[in-house]
Design an enzyme around this catalytic site. Structure first.
Site, PDB file in Angstrom:
ATOM      1  N   HIS A  75       0.829  -1.209   0.000  1.00 35.38           N
ATOM      2  CA  HIS A  75       0.000   0.000   0.000  1.00 35.38           C
ATOM      3  C   HIS A  75       0.862   1.256   0.000  1.00 35.38           C
ATOM      4  O   HIS A  75       1.626   1.510   0.942  1.00 35.38           O
ATOM      5  CB  HIS A  75      -0.872  -0.039   1.257  1.00 35.38           C
ATOM      6  CG  HIS A  75      -1.850   1.076   1.383  1.00 35.38           C
ATOM      7  ND1 HIS A  75      -1.982   1.801   2.541  1.00 35.38           N
ATOM      8  CD2 HIS A  75      -2.757   1.576   0.517  1.00 35.38           C
ATOM      9  CE1 HIS A  75      -2.938   2.703   2.395  1.00 35.38           C
ATOM     10  NE2 HIS A  75      -3.427   2.586   1.162  1.00 35.38           N
ATOM     11  N   HIS A  89      -1.116  11.002  -1.730  1.00 34.91           N
ATOM     12  CA  HIS A  89      -2.393  10.530  -1.187  1.00 34.91           C
ATOM     13  C   HIS A  89      -3.313  11.682  -0.807  1.00 34.91           C
ATOM     14  O   HIS A  89      -4.449  11.760  -1.257  1.00 34.91           O
ATOM     15  CB  HIS A  89      -2.167   9.636   0.032  1.00 34.91           C
ATOM     16  CG  HIS A  89      -3.445   9.206   0.682  1.00 34.91           C
ATOM     17  ND1 HIS A  89      -4.057   9.944   1.686  1.00 34.91           N
ATOM     18  CD2 HIS A  89      -4.255   8.147   0.447  1.00 34.91           C
ATOM     19  CE1 HIS A  89      -5.180   9.340   2.039  1.00 34.91           C
ATOM     20  NE2 HIS A  89      -5.326   8.253   1.312  1.00 34.91           N
TER      21      HIS A  89
END
Length: 297
Positions: free
Chosen positions: A46, A88
């Site tokens: 991730h 992100h």
């Protein structure tokens, strides 16, 4: 990905697709790492191996490579001058030194900075002095490193509602970097988003590309999602064996059973629990922990 997902009411797009042409891959991969290609569920690092290196940097995907992980996940946003970058949050505050370099530019939104300004930022020191000087990669830089590392990618359009047209732009870059040829499309790429509209747009533009919707739709709504998504990628706290079975009982737009990659699983008990439900992939900050738990269970 965010820490939660919301079920979405689906309004299906009409037919008729603008299909971008494919290209031949140009990047030459390095020697493949030894690892988990045939493991099930797949283990996906991730934002790279983000427990061990600063998320969404080249160092994070290199760390995943060095640990033997082929699959990585990223997040894509757009700068003020139209460059796609790997980040992100929609602000630069948490993972860079933007406050020090540009103290008068609050709230430090990605979309308020040029690519050149973002390239000045240190994206590693917040994580560890060891990673001082890591930069925010552009999508082009990132794709070239993923290709070099012989890795595979779960590619996320982050907050696409902020960036009209980002899907077409992102696909164009993927095409130019050799990632929309038959080989990559068949086995090396998934494009996902929390936005059903964004996933539908990707499917409309490139119906051959594997897509994932991030969320946990009601079981009754799953057939509608299966029109445009190959995966339903839900947070691990929201799923059960019955929900996974309901996903697998349906076929996606390519005529194959729907899949589920669950996230973000960072400990052994939850990894074993998710695997027991029958998920197809586990997205994790600690891929080594998940891999060991699956092999020991």
């Amino acid at each position: 990905m965010y820490a939660r997902a919301a079920a979405t009411t689906v309004a299906l797009l009409g037919a008729g697709a603008l299909v971008l042409p494919t290209a031949t891959a140009t990047a030459q991969p390095r020697t493949a790492p030894s690892a988990t290609e045939h493991d099930r569920p797949l283990v996906v690092a991730h934002r790279g191996a983000s427990a061990y290196a600063p998320e969404n940097t080249l160092a994070a995907i290199d760390k995943a490579r060095d640990m033997g992980f082929r699959w990585v996940e990223n997040d894509v946003q757009r700068t003020k001058d139209g460059e796609l970058v790997i980040m992100h949050d929609d602000t630069l505050k948490r993972t860079t030194n933007v406050e020090d370099l540009f103290p008068d530019r609050a709230p430090w939104k990605v979309a308020d900075f040029t690519a050149a300004e973002i390239a000045e930022l240190d994206a590693g020191s917040w994580f560890s002095p060891k990673y001082a000087g890591q930069r925010v990669p552009t999508l082009k830089q990132y794709m070239r490193r993923v290709s070099h590392n012989h890795q595979k990618l779960v590619f996320e359009f982050k907050k696409p509602e902020l960036y009209p047209g980002i899907e077409k732009q992102g696909l164009r870059i993927l095409r130019n970097e050799g990632w929309l040829d038959k080989h990559h499309v068949k086995s090396k790429l998934v494009i996902q988003s929390f936005s059903a509209d964004s996933v539908k747009t990707v499917h409309k533009l490139r119906p051959d590309v594997k897509t994932g919707f991030l969320g946990t739709p009601a079981v009754a709504d799953l057939p509608a999602y299966a029109r445009f998504a190959d995966q339903i990628n839900s947070t691990h706290t929201s799923i059960s064996a019955g929900y996974v079975s309901a996903i697998h009982a349906l076929k996606g737009p390519h005529g194959k059973p729907l899949e589920i990659f669950t996230w973000t699983v960072n400990d052994a008990p939850n990894a074993v629990r998710a695997a027991g439900f029958g998920v197809d992939g586990i997205i994790t900050n600690t891929p080594d922990v998940v891999r060991k738990a699956l092999r020991d269970s």
